[in-house]
Design an enzyme around this catalytic site. Structure first.
Site, short mmCIF file in Angstrom:
data_model
loop_
_atom_site.label_atom_id
_atom_site.label_comp_id
_atom_site.label_asym_id
_atom_site.label_seq_id
_atom_site.Cartn_x
_atom_site.Cartn_y
_atom_site.Cartn_z
N TYR A 1 -17.97 9.74 3.47
CA TYR A 1 -17.16 8.52 3.59
C TYR A 1 -17.96 7.30 3.12
O TYR A 1 -17.41 6.34 2.59
CB TYR A 1 -16.68 8.36 5.03
CG TYR A 1 -15.44 7.50 5.16
CD1 TYR A 1 -14.23 7.88 4.58
CD2 TYR A 1 -15.47 6.29 5.84
CE1 TYR A 1 -13.10 7.09 4.68
CE2 TYR A 1 -14.35 5.49 5.96
CZ TYR A 1 -13.16 5.90 5.38
OH TYR A 1 -12.04 5.11 5.49
N GLY B 1 0.77 -1.25 0.00
CA GLY B 1 0.00 0.00 0.00
C GLY B 1 0.79 1.28 0.00
O GLY B 1 0.26 2.34 0.34
N VAL C 1 -4.45 -6.53 -5.67
CA VAL C 1 -5.12 -7.43 -4.72
C VAL C 1 -6.45 -7.97 -5.24
O VAL C 1 -7.02 -8.87 -4.62
CB VAL C 1 -5.34 -6.75 -3.35
CG1 VAL C 1 -4.02 -6.41 -2.68
CG2 VAL C 1 -6.24 -5.52 -3.46
N LYS D 1 -14.92 -0.47 5.90
CA LYS D 1 -14.01 -0.43 7.07
C LYS D 1 -14.62 -1.19 8.25
O LYS D 1 -13.89 -1.81 9.03
CB LYS D 1 -13.71 1.02 7.47
CG LYS D 1 -12.84 1.78 6.47
CD LYS D 1 -11.49 1.13 6.25
CE LYS D 1 -10.54 2.05 5.48
NZ LYS D 1 -9.31 1.35 5.05
P1 NAP Z 1 -2.56 5.97 -0.27
O1 NAP Z 1 -1.20 6.51 -0.12
O2 NAP Z 1 -3.36 6.40 -1.45
O3 NAP Z 1 -2.51 4.38 -0.20
C1 NAP Z 1 -3.59 3.53 -0.61
C2 NAP Z 1 -2.98 2.37 -1.32
O4 NAP Z 1 -3.96 1.37 -1.68
C3 NAP Z 1 -2.32 2.81 -2.63
O5 NAP Z 1 -1.02 2.31 -2.69
C4 NAP Z 1 -3.26 2.18 -3.64
O6 NAP Z 1 -2.70 1.99 -4.90
C5 NAP Z 1 -3.56 0.89 -2.95
N1 NAP Z 1 -4.55 0.13 -3.71
C6 NAP Z 1 -5.77 0.53 -4.15
N2 NAP Z 1 -6.32 -0.43 -4.91
C7 NAP Z 1 -5.43 -1.47 -4.94
C8 NAP Z 1 -5.41 -2.76 -5.55
N3 NAP Z 1 -6.42 -3.19 -6.32
N4 NAP Z 1 -4.32 -3.54 -5.37
C9 NAP Z 1 -3.29 -3.13 -4.63
N5 NAP Z 1 -3.24 -1.92 -4.02
C10 NAP Z 1 -4.30 -1.11 -4.19
O7 NAP Z 1 -3.47 6.35 0.98
P2 NAP Z 1 -3.36 6.08 2.56
O8 NAP Z 1 -4.21 7.13 3.16
O9 NAP Z 1 -1.96 5.91 2.98
O10 NAP Z 1 -4.16 4.71 2.69
C11 NAP Z 1 -3.64 3.55 3.32
C12 NAP Z 1 -4.71 2.94 4.21
O11 NAP Z 1 -4.95 3.81 5.32
C13 NAP Z 1 -6.06 2.76 3.52
O12 NAP Z 1 -6.65 1.56 3.96
C14 NAP Z 1 -6.86 3.94 4.05
O13 NAP Z 1 -8.26 3.73 4.01
C15 NAP Z 1 -6.34 3.97 5.46
N6 NAP Z 1 -6.61 5.21 6.21
C16 NAP Z 1 -6.26 6.42 5.68
C17 NAP Z 1 -6.52 7.57 6.40
C18 NAP Z 1 -6.17 8.93 5.83
O14 NAP Z 1 -6.68 9.94 6.32
N7 NAP Z 1 -5.30 9.03 4.85
C19 NAP Z 1 -7.13 7.49 7.66
C20 NAP Z 1 -7.47 6.24 8.17
C21 NAP Z 1 -7.19 5.10 7.43
P3 NAP Z 1 -3.32 2.94 -6.10
O15 NAP Z 1 -2.85 4.32 -5.80
O16 NAP Z 1 -2.80 2.35 -7.34
O17 NAP Z 1 -4.82 2.85 -6.04
#
Ligand code: NAP
Length: 273
Positions: free
Chosen positions: A165, A22, A74, A172
């Site tokens: 959301y 990720g 995935v 989630k």
């Molecule tokens: P991010 O940098 O955009 O990371 C999300 C990752 O998921 C990206 O690498 C994305 O790749 C990957 N992904 C999406 N579809 C995929 C697939 N089919 N196969 C493999 N990888 C895939 O954002 P982030 O905020 O760090 O998110 C990481 C986690 O933290 C997520 O579960 C998010 O919901 C959670 N989270 C985020 C926050 C926040 O405020 N940022 C808060 C709470 C929880 P692509 O770019 O290619 O889609």
């Protein structure tokens, strides 16, 4: 302080190997976690979703001496098979897994949940954002040493409504419930599974949510710490849960959100700022 690393160094993860799923860029929560684990001596393998992302992930991963950098979508069994086979071939076993993956169609992350959640969007969101952890956990457990640990990333939108959301909150909730069942099943193998519920952090995924700016400012004003969520805190929690510091902790959803989740009603002064 000059010369001081942003991530506390040590040897809590020395001799441990694991997979980071990720990282999209340097703002990704997974990248903050990776840097913290590296600073504590872990060996890391990275998976990324597609060729374009690979170009961004390669230099980041190489900057912390990782040489196992694998394309993995995935949603595709063959892609997951190949990724876990590559890790098994190179290392034989692993000690931890970081799952930081979520996706939904942008059209569903705005306006009405009831109106904008189509059958296909519901399925796709659940597949990438919840099922992928179940699938990765099963595959990881087959090569994980006893004492191993896995984490996923979630958000408060699973427990309470958060504007826009929408279907991601439902996914989630499924992810958190899945974490508890994963913990129950893998506990017999001595493997722990936990979720970190992070407050808003500026990443690509967060940018996909309509009116994200309001999300950030309301969290900052209403949270007991009156501050944004520092991704270094999320990385610290990940270190705790993935290392032996977290022994006996499993099935938990741990909030790292400046305390926002405990607030029933924000102070009046917070709303006037
Ligand atoms: P991010 O940098 O955009 O990371 C999300 C990752 O998921 C990206 O690498 C994305 O790749 C990957 N992904 C999406 N579809 C995929 C697939 N089919 N196969 C493999 N990888 C895939 O954002 P982030 O905020 O760090 O998110 C990481 C986690 O933290 C997520 O579960 C998010 O919901 C959670 N989270 C985020 C926050 C926040 O405020 N940022 C808060 C709470 C929880 P692509 O770019 O290619 O889609």
């Amino acid at each position: 302080m000059a010369g001081e690393t942003a991530f506390p160094a040590g040897d809590l993860m020395k001799g441990k190997r694991g997979i980071i799923m990720g990282v999209a860029n340097k703002n990704s929560i997974a990248w903050h976690i990776a840097q913290q684990l590296h600073a504590q001596g872990a060996d890391l393998a990275f998976t990324y979703a597609g060729e374009a992302l690979g170009r961004r992930v390669h230099p980041l991963a190489e900057s912390i001496d990782a040489d196992l950098i694998i394309e993995c979508d995935v949603t595709k069994d063959a892609s997951m098979d190949a990724a876990f086979a590559a890790v098994k071939e190179k290392w034989g076993t692993i000690d931890f897994l970081v799952h930081a993956i979520a996706y939904s169609d942008k059209s569903a992350l705005e306006g009405s949940f009831v109106e904008n959640t189509t059958r296909q969007i519901f399925k796709d969101t659940m597949d990438v954002s919840a099922f992928s952890f179940v699938d990765a956990a099963r595959r990881a457990s087959e090569i994980m040493n006893p004492g191993g640990s896995m984490i996923t990333l979630t958000y408060l939108g699973s427990e309470r409504t958060v504007p826009n959301y929408n279907v991601m909150g439902v996914a989630k909730a499924a992810l958190e419930a899945s974490t508890r069942y994963i913990a129950k099943d893998l506990g017999a193998k001595g493997i722990r599974a936990n979720a970190i519920s992070a407050g808003p952090v500026k990443t690509l995924a967060a940018a996909g949510i309509s009116s994200g700016k309001h999300l950030f400012s309301f969290n900052r004003l209403a949270a007991p710490l009156r501050d944004d969520t520092d991704p270094r805190g999320v990385a610290g929690a990940a270190l705790y849960l993935l290392s032996d510091l977290g022994l006996s902790c499993t099935g938990e959803t741990h909030h790292v959100d400046a305390g926002f989740h405990i607030v029933g009603m924000p102070d009046e002064s917070a709303l006037k700022e």
